[in-house]
Design an enzyme around this catalytic site. Structure first.
Site, PDB file in Angstrom:
ATOM      1  N   ASP A  36       0.831  -1.207   0.000  1.00  0.00           N
ATOM      2  CA  ASP A  36       0.000   0.000   0.000  1.00  0.00           C
ATOM      3  C   ASP A  36       0.868   1.262   0.000  1.00  0.00           C
ATOM      4  O   ASP A  36       2.104   1.193   0.031  1.00  0.00           O
ATOM      5  CB  ASP A  36      -0.976  -0.024   1.194  1.00  0.00           C
ATOM      6  CG  ASP A  36      -0.268  -0.066   2.532  1.00  0.00           C
ATOM      7  OD1 ASP A  36       0.722   0.667   2.710  1.00  0.00           O
ATOM      8  OD2 ASP A  36      -0.692  -0.836   3.422  1.00  0.00           O
ATOM      9  N   SER A  37       0.206   2.409  -0.024  1.00  0.00           N
ATOM     10  CA  SER A  37       0.922   3.689  -0.169  1.00  0.00           C
ATOM     11  C   SER A  37       1.875   3.954   0.999  1.00  0.00           C
ATOM     12  O   SER A  37       2.970   4.501   0.808  1.00  0.00           O
ATOM     13  CB  SER A  37      -0.076   4.839  -0.294  1.00  0.00           C
ATOM     14  OG  SER A  37      -0.944   4.866   0.826  1.00  0.00           O
TER      15      SER A  37
END
Lengths: 78, 313
Positions: A36-37
């Site tokens: 994820d980010s």
């Protein structure tokens, strides 16, 4: 496994991501492999620390996969 | 010596859920709970100002503390004042009907504000022989959040806290400190045209690189080992940053409280909210460390020693 690749995997491991680093595909974007980010932020931070380089906001787009990162580090080192 | 003897807080009852935003922002529930670490955000009444939340925190302090007479100074840490002029502490002073010889001033700092302010206020009190002071932290970000900005909307919540500092044989006493700023990166977290802007990656990089070094510095200054610190109160920026600093500093995770899941990142109130619950329970546990970091980009790290009524040293 060559030295550069092994060093990069060890660096990514420091970001303590939930994904098994050994199983990461080299050409598929990391974001498409369950990263994820925030994990990507952590990985880029560890790379900056390990290699003593700065990855600008614009350059983040160029480092989406392991292959991208290896190429990016090589260019920065030259 | 001036010590921290009591802490109280006010967290608005209204909560906005982050889970309901998963689809809109393309994130998972696991990401919200285990990376951001904010299930719900505390949201103040739109008509309430910084000073109002200070007063509500003070009312909760009154419940805990018998004697709040003879307050010598009233200080508010905020970057979201009721209005540009006057300082919020003057408004709070008026609401609380404090004596006219009570000193009042504001401190403009964000997430590092509480740790900085403890040092400023206790030094000010010692230098002027003041006996009893109130330190408020009151920053409400809900009015300046862009509802379409994932990086800020999912994180910040509203709250205020008040810390009672007084001349006492018992309580938390300061031992060692480290302060600093990376002013050239100020734009990573700023408010313009009444809207908050944050470059999350820049703020993470700053925190993950600076705070472990700051922790090492205060340990060195205090001549304490990492194992002698019983609790590490890190600013609750997000779960991801608290975990990253814990890991990079080799802290024992069981000694690093995490408590923002039900109300969010409350800026300068995040550390007093953690301490409030632990203050009495710390007992004779000895030393604690607190570190605030963020807006500025600024940081402050301090070690305090707990001295309670059973400790005659």
């Amino acid at each position: 496994m060559n030295h550069d690749y092994k060093r990069l995997l060890n660096t990514i491991r420091k970001a303590k991501i939930a994904v098994d680093v050994e199983k990461l595909d080299q050409v598929t974007p990391l974001r498409d492999q369950g990263i994820d980010s925030l994990d990507l932020t952590g990985i880029l931070f560890e790379i900056e620390e390990e290699y003593g380089i700065k990855i600008s906001e614009e350059e983040v787009e160029q480092v989406q996969s392991i292959e991208d990162i290896l190429n990016f580090i090589q260019v920065k080192a030259e | 010596m001036i010590k921290i003897t009591q802490i109280a807080s006010y967290i608005p009852e209204k909560r906005d859920s982050n889970i309901s935003l998963c689809d809109r922002f393309g994130v998972t529930e696991d990401f919200i709970l285990n990376k951001v670490g904010v299930h719900k955000r505390a949201i103040k009444n739109p008509s309430s100002k910084s000073s109002d939340l200070c007063v509500l925190a003070y009312n909760n302090l009154k419940i805990k503390t018998q004697d709040l007479s003879n307050i010598d100074c009233c200080v508010v840490v905020t970057q979201n004042p009721d209005q540009p002029i006057p300082h919020v502490s003057a408004i709070v002073h008026g609401h609380l009907e404090l004596d006219e010889d009570c000193a009042c001033f504001d401190i403009s700092l964000g997430c590092s504000g509480y740790v900085y302010a403890l040092n400023i206020v206790s030094s000010f009190m010692s230098a002027n022989s003041l006996k009893k002071g109130l330190l408020f932290t009151s920053d409400q970000y809900s009015p300046i959040i862009d509802p379409d900005d994932k990086s800020t909307l999912l994180i910040f919540g509203d709250a205020a806290a008040v810390t009672l500092l007084e001349e006492s044989d018992y309580g938390l006493q300061p031992i060692a400190h480290d302060f600093g700023s990376r002013g050239k990166a100020w734009s990573s977290l700023h408010c313009q045209d009444n809207q908050l802007h944050m470059n999350g990656r820049e703020v993470f990089n700053f925190s993950a690189s600076t705070i472990p070094k700051s922790i090492s510095k205060v340990l060195e200054k205090s001549r304490l080992s990492i194992n002698e610190i019983s609790k590490w109160y890190l600013h609750q920026g997000s779960k991801y940053i608290v975990d990253a600093i814990t890991s990079r500093s080799n802290l024992d995770p069981s000694k690093v409280p995490f408590k923002m899941l039900e109300y969010g990142n409350t800026v300068s109130s995040s550390i007093p909210l953690l301490l409030e619950e632990d203050l009495k329970a710390l007992g004779n546990e000895g030393y604690i460390c607190m570190s605030g970091f963020g807006v500025g980009l600024s940081w402050a790290t301090s070690i305090y020693k707990m001295k309670n009524e059973g400790d005659k040293k």
